[in-house]
Design an enzyme around this catalytic site. Structure first.
Site, PDB file in Angstrom:
ATOM      1  N   ARG A 177      97.664   7.143 -63.566  1.00  0.00           N
ATOM      2  CA  ARG A 177      96.209   7.153 -63.358  1.00  0.00           C
ATOM      3  C   ARG A 177      95.497   6.300 -64.400  1.00  0.00           C
ATOM      4  O   ARG A 177      94.562   5.568 -64.082  1.00  0.00           O
ATOM      5  CB  ARG A 177      95.662   8.586 -63.379  1.00  0.00           C
ATOM      6  CG  ARG A 177      96.107   9.402 -62.167  1.00  0.00           C
ATOM      7  CD  ARG A 177      95.619  10.824 -62.259  1.00  0.00           C
ATOM      8  NE  ARG A 177      96.212  11.455 -63.439  1.00  0.00           N
ATOM      9  CZ  ARG A 177      95.715  12.514 -64.055  1.00  0.00           C
ATOM     10  NH1 ARG A 177      94.594  13.066 -63.622  1.00  0.00           N
ATOM     11  NH2 ARG A 177      96.313  13.034 -65.097  1.00  0.00           N
ATOM     12  N   ASN A 188      95.713  12.608 -58.932  1.00  0.00           N
ATOM     13  CA  ASN A 188      97.018  13.133 -58.534  1.00  0.00           C
ATOM     14  C   ASN A 188      96.812  14.036 -57.323  1.00  0.00           C
ATOM     15  O   ASN A 188      95.793  14.710 -57.209  1.00  0.00           O
ATOM     16  CB  ASN A 188      97.643  13.949 -59.658  1.00  0.00           C
ATOM     17  CG  ASN A 188      98.176  13.090 -60.778  1.00  0.00           C
ATOM     18  OD1 ASN A 188      98.454  11.913 -60.603  1.00  0.00           O
ATOM     19  ND2 ASN A 188      98.314  13.681 -61.956  1.00  0.00           N
TER      20      ASN A 188
END
Length: 135
Positions: free
Chosen positions: A64, A82
């Site tokens: 990320r 996620n």
């Protein structure tokens, strides 16, 4: 060439009429490129939006943060998160060329990640002005 894949440069009077007709279909937006004037011609960036679902070893490896840094470098707006099933989901919007570079980076991933699959869906640009966030 499809309008979704090209940066157009044309006289001010022609560009909006030509590209706005295609924009009305709802699959991309046009945005004047700031400071991009070439001998009396304005350049317009075709803004496209895509949703990515990345599978593999992509959680717990900084994916990320890698995605956020890559998006900011390319001028992409959107978000990354996620998912409960172990994948990473990305919503991205920006210049068509920048999104191609962004996607190449996603397919490689950060050190420690192993990208096995990237599902890509074209979406309608939301028209957000700026920013890329981690959710």
């Amino acid at each position: 060439m499809s309008p979704g894949n090209v940066r157009q440069c044309a006289p001010k009077t022609r560009v909006p009429r030509v590209l706005r007709a295609a924009q009305d279909l709802g699959h991309f937006k046009i945005r004047p490129g700031p400071g991009r004037v070439n001998h009396g011609y304005d350049c317009y960036s075709v803004i496209v939006a895509r949703r990515y679902l990345i599978s593999g070893r992509v959680q717990g490896v900084g994916f990320r943060y890698f995605t956020e840094a890559t998006a900011r470098r390319e001028g992409i707006i959107g978000w990354v998160r996620n998912t409960p099933d172990g994948r990473v989901e990305v919503a991205a919007e920006g210049d068509a060329e920048a999104l191609e570079r962004f996607e190449r980076s996603l397919r490689h991933g950060p050190r420690g990640a192993r990208v096995e699959r990237v599902d890509v869906d074209d979406t309608i640009p939301a028209g957000r002005e700026a920013g890329f966030t981690i959710k």
